[in-house]
Scaffold this motif. Sequence first.
Motif, PDB file in Angstrom:
ATOM      1  N   ARG A  44     -44.928   0.986 -10.735  1.00 50.29           N
ATOM      2  CA  ARG A  44     -44.710   2.432 -10.898  1.00 50.29           C
ATOM      3  C   ARG A  44     -43.241   2.727 -11.208  1.00 50.29           C
ATOM      4  O   ARG A  44     -42.924   3.510 -12.106  1.00 50.29           O
ATOM      5  CB  ARG A  44     -45.140   3.171  -9.629  1.00 50.29           C
ATOM      6  N   GLN A  45     -42.344   2.078 -10.477  1.00 49.14           N
ATOM      7  CA  GLN A  45     -40.913   2.307 -10.682  1.00 49.14           C
ATOM      8  C   GLN A  45     -40.491   1.846 -12.077  1.00 49.14           C
ATOM      9  O   GLN A  45     -39.705   2.517 -12.758  1.00 49.14           O
ATOM     10  CB  GLN A  45     -40.116   1.556  -9.614  1.00 49.14           C
ATOM     11  N   GLY A  46     -40.999   0.694 -12.489  1.00 48.55           N
ATOM     12  CA  GLY A  46     -40.658   0.180 -13.808  1.00 48.55           C
ATOM     13  C   GLY A  46     -41.144   1.080 -14.927  1.00 48.55           C
ATOM     14  O   GLY A  46     -40.418   1.345 -15.891  1.00 48.55           O
ATOM     15  N   LEU A  47     -42.366   1.554 -14.807  1.00 49.36           N
ATOM     16  CA  LEU A  47     -42.923   2.439 -15.829  1.00 49.36           C
ATOM     17  C   LEU A  47     -42.140   3.743 -15.932  1.00 49.36           C
ATOM     18  O   LEU A  47     -41.929   4.270 -17.029  1.00 49.36           O
ATOM     19  CB  LEU A  47     -44.398   2.734 -15.520  1.00 49.36           C
ATOM     20  N   MET A  48     -41.706   4.248 -14.806  1.00 49.66           N
ATOM     21  CA  MET A  48     -40.969   5.512 -14.808  1.00 49.66           C
ATOM     22  C   MET A  48     -39.596   5.369 -15.465  1.00 49.66           C
ATOM     23  O   MET A  48     -38.978   6.360 -15.838  1.00 49.66           O
ATOM     24  CB  MET A  48     -40.838   6.033 -13.378  1.00 49.66           C
ATOM     25  N   ASN A  49     -39.139   4.128 -15.626  1.00 52.78           N
ATOM     26  CA  ASN A  49     -37.848   3.880 -16.276  1.00 52.78           C
ATOM     27  C   ASN A  49     -38.021   3.242 -17.652  1.00 52.78           C
ATOM     28  O   ASN A  49     -37.084   2.646 -18.196  1.00 52.78           O
ATOM     29  CB  ASN A  49     -36.981   2.988 -15.390  1.00 52.78           C
ATOM     30  N   ASP A  79     -35.266   0.061 -25.288  1.00 53.25           N
ATOM     31  CA  ASP A  79     -35.406   0.425 -26.695  1.00 53.25           C
ATOM     32  C   ASP A  79     -36.604  -0.295 -27.313  1.00 53.25           C
ATOM     33  O   ASP A  79     -36.812  -1.495 -27.101  1.00 53.25           O
ATOM     34  CB  ASP A  79     -34.141   0.046 -27.473  1.00 53.25           C
ATOM     35  N   GLY A  80     -37.366   0.465 -28.095  1.00 49.89           N
ATOM     36  CA  GLY A  80     -38.482  -0.125 -28.835  1.00 49.89           C
ATOM     37  C   GLY A  80     -39.803  -0.088 -28.116  1.00 49.89           C
ATOM     38  O   GLY A  80     -40.849  -0.291 -28.729  1.00 49.89           O
ATOM     39  N   LEU A  81     -39.794   0.163 -26.791  1.00 50.92           N
ATOM     40  CA  LEU A  81     -41.045   0.226 -26.020  1.00 50.92           C
ATOM     41  C   LEU A  81     -41.461   1.681 -25.887  1.00 50.92           C
ATOM     42  O   LEU A  81     -40.763   2.474 -25.269  1.00 50.92           O
ATOM     43  CB  LEU A  81     -40.862  -0.411 -24.641  1.00 50.92           C
ATOM     44  N   GLN A  82     -42.606   2.037 -26.471  1.00 52.23           N
ATOM     45  CA  GLN A  82     -43.018   3.436 -26.531  1.00 52.23           C
ATOM     46  C   GLN A  82     -44.058   3.796 -25.472  1.00 52.23           C
ATOM     47  O   GLN A  82     -43.935   4.806 -24.789  1.00 52.23           O
ATOM     48  CB  GLN A  82     -43.599   3.732 -27.922  1.00 52.23           C
ATOM     49  N   GLU A  83     -45.111   3.009 -25.367  1.00 50.35           N
ATOM     50  CA  GLU A  83     -46.178   3.258 -24.400  1.00 50.35           C
ATOM     51  C   GLU A  83     -46.458   1.958 -23.662  1.00 50.35           C
ATOM     52  O   GLU A  83     -46.195   0.871 -24.191  1.00 50.35           O
ATOM     53  CB  GLU A  83     -47.459   3.738 -25.088  1.00 50.35           C
ATOM     54  N   MET A  84     -47.047   2.049 -22.459  1.00 48.43           N
ATOM     55  CA  MET A  84     -47.243   0.813 -21.698  1.00 48.43           C
ATOM     56  C   MET A  84     -48.250   0.960 -20.580  1.00 48.43           C
ATOM     57  O   MET A  84     -48.355   2.002 -19.946  1.00 48.43           O
ATOM     58  CB  MET A  84     -45.913   0.343 -21.111  1.00 48.43           C
ATOM     59  N   LYS A 117     -40.256  -8.981 -22.615  1.00 47.51           N
ATOM     60  CA  LYS A 117     -40.078 -10.062 -21.646  1.00 47.51           C
ATOM     61  C   LYS A 117     -39.024  -9.679 -20.605  1.00 47.51           C
ATOM     62  O   LYS A 117     -39.181  -9.952 -19.409  1.00 47.51           O
ATOM     63  CB  LYS A 117     -39.670 -11.351 -22.351  1.00 47.51           C
ATOM     64  N   GLN A 118     -37.966  -9.015 -21.058  1.00 49.25           N
ATOM     65  CA  GLN A 118     -36.937  -8.571 -20.116  1.00 49.25           C
ATOM     66  C   GLN A 118     -37.499  -7.549 -19.140  1.00 49.25           C
ATOM     67  O   GLN A 118     -37.151  -7.540 -17.953  1.00 49.25           O
ATOM     68  CB  GLN A 118     -35.754  -7.969 -20.875  1.00 49.25           C
ATOM     69  N   PHE A 119     -38.391  -6.693 -19.632  1.00 49.40           N
ATOM     70  CA  PHE A 119     -39.046  -5.718 -18.755  1.00 49.40           C
ATOM     71  C   PHE A 119     -39.830  -6.446 -17.662  1.00 49.40           C
ATOM     72  O   PHE A 119     -39.784  -6.069 -16.487  1.00 49.40           O
ATOM     73  CB  PHE A 119     -39.970  -4.818 -19.570  1.00 49.40           C
ATOM     74  N   LEU A 120     -40.534  -7.513 -18.046  1.00 44.42           N
ATOM     75  CA  LEU A 120     -41.286  -8.312 -17.072  1.00 44.42           C
ATOM     76  C   LEU A 120     -40.336  -8.938 -16.057  1.00 44.42           C
ATOM     77  O   LEU A 120     -40.602  -8.904 -14.843  1.00 44.42           O
ATOM     78  CB  LEU A 120     -42.079  -9.409 -17.793  1.00 44.42           C
ATOM     79  N   ALA A 139     -47.596   7.724 -14.448  1.00 43.27           N
ATOM     80  CA  ALA A 139     -46.167   7.524 -14.699  1.00 43.27           C
ATOM     81  C   ALA A 139     -45.730   8.107 -16.039  1.00 43.27           C
ATOM     82  O   ALA A 139     -44.536   8.128 -16.344  1.00 43.27           O
ATOM     83  CB  ALA A 139     -45.835   6.037 -14.646  1.00 43.27           C
ATOM     84  N   GLY A 140     -46.689   8.565 -16.850  1.00 43.12           N
ATOM     85  CA  GLY A 140     -46.361   9.196 -18.127  1.00 43.12           C
ATOM     86  C   GLY A 140     -46.033   8.228 -19.244  1.00 43.12           C
ATOM     87  O   GLY A 140     -45.326   8.587 -20.195  1.00 43.12           O
ATOM     88  N   THR A 141     -46.560   6.986 -19.175  1.00 43.86           N
ATOM     89  CA  THR A 141     -46.240   5.992 -20.205  1.00 43.86           C
ATOM     90  C   THR A 141     -47.399   5.705 -21.146  1.00 43.86           C
ATOM     91  O   THR A 141     -47.429   4.683 -21.828  1.00 43.86           O
ATOM     92  CB  THR A 141     -45.785   4.670 -19.560  1.00 43.86           C
ATOM     93  N   THR A 142     -48.384   6.606 -21.180  1.00 46.30           N
ATOM     94  CA  THR A 142     -49.477   6.449 -22.143  1.00 46.30           C
ATOM     95  C   THR A 142     -49.522   7.661 -23.054  1.00 46.30           C
ATOM     96  O   THR A 142     -49.155   8.766 -22.659  1.00 46.30           O
ATOM     97  CB  THR A 142     -50.846   6.305 -21.446  1.00 46.30           C
ATOM     98  N   SER A 143     -49.944   7.407 -24.276  1.00 47.55           N
ATOM     99  CA  SER A 143     -50.132   8.495 -25.229  1.00 47.55           C
ATOM    100  C   SER A 143     -51.254   8.109 -26.177  1.00 47.55           C
ATOM    101  O   SER A 143     -52.180   7.403 -25.782  1.00 47.55           O
ATOM    102  CB  SER A 143     -48.823   8.785 -25.969  1.00 47.55           C
ATOM    103  N   THR A 144     -51.164   8.503 -27.424  1.00 44.48           N
ATOM    104  CA  THR A 144     -52.264   8.363 -28.370  1.00 44.48           C
ATOM    105  C   THR A 144     -52.851   6.956 -28.418  1.00 44.48           C
ATOM    106  O   THR A 144     -54.055   6.762 -28.248  1.00 44.48           O
ATOM    107  CB  THR A 144     -51.795   8.750 -29.779  1.00 44.48           C
ATOM    108  N   VAL A 145     -52.027   5.967 -28.660  1.00 35.74           N
ATOM    109  CA  VAL A 145     -52.527   4.611 -28.892  1.00 35.74           C
ATOM    110  C   VAL A 145     -53.085   3.991 -27.620  1.00 35.74           C
ATOM    111  O   VAL A 145     -54.219   3.510 -27.600  1.00 35.74           O
ATOM    112  CB  VAL A 145     -51.411   3.723 -29.488  1.00 35.74           C
TER     113      VAL A 145
END
Length: 437
Positions: free
Chosen positions: A29-34, A39-44, A70-73, A130-136
């Motif tokens: 949850r914390q990661g998604l909120m940030n 850069d380059g990561l739009q939805e997750m 990978k850095q996000f992971l 967390a607000g990290t989803t949209s159309t795709v």
Amino acid sequence: MQLLMLGLNHKTAPVEVRERFSLAKGAVRQGLMNLSEYDGLQEMVVLSTCNRSEIYAVVDDAASDEVTLKQFLFDLTGNEEDIDEYLYKYVDEECIRHLFLVASSLDSLVLGEGQILSQVKEAYALAREAGTTSTVINTLFHRAIATGKRVRTETRIAYNSVSVSYAAVELARQELGNLEGAGALIFGAGKMAELTAQHLVARGVKKIMVANRHLDKAETLAAEFGGEAVPWDQAMRRAVEADVIVTSTGAPHYVVKPWETQQLMAKRKGRPLFFIDIAVPRDVDPEVADIKGVTLYNIDSLEAVVDEHVEERRREAKAAYAIVEEEAAAIEKRFQYLSFQPIMALLSNRCERIRAREVRRASSKLPELNEAQWRQVEHMSRMIVRKILRMPMMKLTAAAGTEQEEFYIEAMRALFKLDTIGETKSEEKDCYRYAQQ
């Protein structure tokens, strides 16, 4: 814009690696909120279970954004070790198919198990929260969940299927020969612990003890099976009464340690003890296995459990794979036109605003028209707009997925000035909502 998935699972990484990349819900949850910091990561969406840790993302460019993903992971888990040999990645169509296979339990340790579909739903719900989803991502996961449901409805892959908890109890039965009248201690009081207790009782275990850090939860689970709740700090003392110990907690560290197990075995006076650790991260220190009289299995050991119905489910899996291919092809076709949806929405909105404005102007000059006549005017004006837009929309659709795609998008923007005139924030939001639909 591309789909990119990065992950590891029971097929590519042993449990000692998977546990280091197991993702707690709070960390996810914390990661998604940030996410906006990357850069380059739009939805997750992040999917983490005992057998897999996977990140599904919409990125600007898969080739260049893989490093960022990978850095996000790494940031989620706090690890920076070289794990390339355990990781797999899928892009676009391969990503779609993999998710559909996962949701349909065709990529599970136990073929046909039902828990993974719920876990996919939970991962998607957490990302939406967390607000990290949209159309795709919304389109992708809605279809994946529907595919998983369809596979379970239209095939018998789930018929007589086993769960991880069932396999654990079956392993104990095979090793001990018989569980009739045996005693069992369960660490944990979650869903997996509950299912394990059900299977233990079904196999004839008479004494069920439940230990959990929150005693009230242990009491609730124990009461369900006529068992006994054990205070957490007394669990290893009471383990002298058990023949089988099953651990299934969410602890980030070992809850069963060698020194206290050594003390326990001294009190048992030679009576063997069977541990099944189905938690990831693991609950039982691997050094416990070196203690005389102790047999320790972890979740990776369950793959060796003989399942009398596995051949039947493998036959049903052929039908399930066909469903996955059908559903994947359908969503790929839908995604083919996704890049045009925003421009189509902008053009439609622009024309609708012009139509509505001209009708309003006409209304002040034609006061004699009654309500029925105004409905005719409205209908006529809408049909004119629809017929004018029909050819441009057909051209856009035909160009989707071709080399001309970018040309037509830019042409539409230039011809109708879709990026400038009258485009307010409200209109952008309406356009985006249209694209989501």
